[in-house]
Design an enzyme around this catalytic site. Structure first.
Site, PDB file in Angstrom:
ATOM      1  N   HIS A 251     -22.404 -43.076   2.394  1.00  0.00           N
ATOM      2  CA  HIS A 251     -21.176 -43.874   2.250  1.00  0.00           C
ATOM      3  C   HIS A 251     -21.299 -45.272   2.856  1.00  0.00           C
ATOM      4  CE1 HIS A 251     -19.589 -40.207   0.855  1.00  0.00           C
ATOM      5  NE2 HIS A 251     -19.296 -39.672   2.009  1.00  0.00           N
ATOM      6  N   LYS A 342     -16.473 -38.869  14.227  1.00  0.00           N
ATOM      7  CA  LYS A 342     -15.329 -37.951  14.174  1.00  0.00           C
ATOM      8  C   LYS A 342     -14.590 -37.991  15.505  1.00  0.00           C
ATOM      9  CE  LYS A 342     -17.126 -34.846  10.734  1.00  0.00           C
ATOM     10  NZ  LYS A 342     -16.050 -35.100   9.777  1.00  0.00           N
TER      11      LYS A 342
END
Ligand code: NAP
Length: 495
Positions: A251, A342
């Site tokens: 990504h 995260k």
């Protein structure tokens, strides 16, 4: 302002892994939304395939639930219910094993075996590999054995595409045995985002930005993809992968390519992908001092990474930040800082192009330090914002402030813009239309692995564990230092 819907040709789409999480949350709702928008006609067929033994009717119930969970209220009136029934009438199911013979004859019968020669009867035929990556090769082989890999077929391959250069190469070879590159659609759903495509429109559709788009005017670029959630139920998969493989290699790398690439001669799949590939090949190797990896610790009663994945010794990174350099005429001297992780402060993803200071400030100290920043926001709200410096209103002296020229789609383009197709809708329609521009080519994926592999190998041989960082932070302090030492700072992570 909503885009014009151009219906696609009739097609058969077989979703291998049709009972899985991705099919349920993304693929089936995306297909329904395109049907509801009038882009998919009633002649299309959508065939779920997996090992679970289901009748067509049971699979239609599964699809209906998936669509309802995605927010569609079929019970609100007769039209809504009729719309859903019409969609479900196009849905079928085949019990099939990617690794065995079960079900393949049934699939062949259902979609008609090899394509009939008569042109009038040819339909677009696509096979979506929404199964674990260990099955991609098996599916390709079986499609071939059953005569379904003819020149008209397309395959859609989910991520991850390999876990390093060697495995990606091997997978490319396996697929290439039966499918031409023009038939292979490697998904990176970031490329289907409206704003990511708008990035190309802004760069190549305006005279304003391109002359400034180089190291003479751009101080640096920051790419942030921050999630506030932890690994949750994906712990097992994630622990074998980590932020570098799961996010950076694909990504963030794709975002970097779109920002940094040269203008392609035309907006066609190979012209665009050739330019992206050149960017990856121009990347310098990342030196160990230019990369920081982290792992979230437990806090406020929330478990840390190691607890979540059930491995007290895990050294998998849930965060990575690095400084990338592109050695070409356009970008030499302009660093690209990229980070992803995260359990960070917020769920917020953006690309910020930070322009250089003006060569001389005529406003003196009172004017302060100001820089133009072009921000491309990817989530939670998609939009583009250009920070410009103006005079602070009022009679006080010549004080300057930065204000955003905001092109958030929901505001700029009206309420209908919230109905922009999501990434999967657009990408699946592109598969049916046969447009590969927003899909990764095999050589691109391999080049991206060739760049990330040495970083991962370094970690494995170095033996240093990732640095801990607190839930709700911006990652380990060393990641902040990555920019501080260059006299720069990360932008706040905020939605
Ligand atoms: P999942 O929930 O585990 O589903 C896997 C699917 O594959 C199920 O339908 C399963 O059904 C089927 N399957 C397993 N073994 C099979 C076999 N031998 N033959 C035929 N079907 C088989 O996985 P997922 O989350 O949907 O992910 C699918 C793919 O998408 C993976 O490559 C994943 O990395 C990728 N992906 C997923 C997400 C996501 O948000 N879920 C996001 C990005 C990428 P049966 O057990 O009935 O066979």
């Amino acid at each position: 302002m909503v885009s014009r819907v151009i219906p696609v040709e009739p097609f058969d789409l077989v979703v291998f892994g049709g009972t899985g999480d991705l099919a349920r949350r993304k693929i089936l709702p995306a297909l329904f939304r395109r049907f509801r928008a009038g882009q998919i006609g009633p002649d299309a067929r959508i065939i779920g395939a997996a090992r679970s033994e289901l009748e067509d009717a049971e699979y239609r119930d599964f699809a209906a639930e998936a669509i309802t969970e995605a927010g569609y209220d079929a019970g609100c009136d007769d039209d809504a219910s009729e719309m859903l029934s019409r969609f479900l009438s196009m849905v079928a199911y085949v019990t099939l094993d990617a690794r065995g013979d079960t079900g393949w004859d049934d699939l062949e019968t259902l979609i008609g075996g090899p394509h009939p020669e008569a042109t009038a009867e040819r339909r677009v035929r696509a096979f979506y590999f929404s199964v674990g990556p260990g099955l991609f090769g098996d599916l390709a082989e079986r499609l071939h054995d059953h005569g379904l890999s003819d020149a008209e077929s397309r395959i859609v391959v989910e991520k991850p595409f390999g876990r390093d250069l060697a495995s990606a190469r091997e997978l490319n070879l396996v697929l290439a045995r039966h499918f031409d590159e023009t038939q292979i659609y490697r998904i990176d759903h970031y490329l289907g985002k409206e704003t990511v495509q708008n990035l190309m429109a802004v760069r190549f559709g305006n005279m304003l930005f391109e002359p400034l788009w180089n190291s003479q005017y751009v101080d640096h670029i920051q790419i942030t993809v921050a999630e506030d959630v932890g690994v949750g139920g994906r712990g097992g998969y994630y622990d074998r992968s980590g932020a570098m493989r799961d996010m950076m290699q694909n990504h963030l790398m794709q975002l970097l390519c779109l920002i940094a690439m040269e203008p392609p001669a035309k907006f066609d799949p190979d012209a665009v992908r050739d330019e992206k590939l050149k960017v990856i090949r121009a990347l310098d190797p990342v030196t160990p001092g230019d990369v920081v990896r982290g792992q979230y610790t437990g806090s406020d009663g929330r478990p840390g990474y190691r607890e979540e994945v059930g491995d007290p010794e895990s050294t998998t990174e849930s965060f990575v930040a690095l400084k990338a350099r592109i050695s070409n005429w356009r970008w030499a001297g302009t660093p690209f800082y990229m980070r992803t992780g995260k359990r960070l402060r917020e769920r917020a993803s953006e690309i910020a192009v930070v322009f250089k200071d003006t060569p001389h400030s005529i406003f003196g100290v009172e004017g302060g330090d100001h820089r133009n920043i072009l921000t491309i926001k990817l989530q939670p709200n998609e939009g583009i914002e250009l920070g410009v410096t103006i005079k602070e209103p009022g009679p006080g002296g010549m004080r300057l402030v930065d204000v955003p020229l905001d092109m958030t789609f929901a505001e700029a383009l009206g309420p209908d813009s919230a109905d922009f197709p999501d990434a999967y809708e657009r990408l699946i329609m592109d598969v049916i239309r046969g447009n590969q521009t927003l899909f990764m080519r095999g050589d691109e994926v391999e080049a991206a692995w060739a760049w990330t592999d040495p970083v991962i190998e370094d970690w494995q041989t170095g033996g240093e564990p990732p640095l801990g960082y607190e839930t709700g932070s911006a990652g380990p302090d060393d990641a902040l230092m990555l920019m501080h030492r260059d006299g720069r700072r990360w932008r706040d992570i905020k939605a």
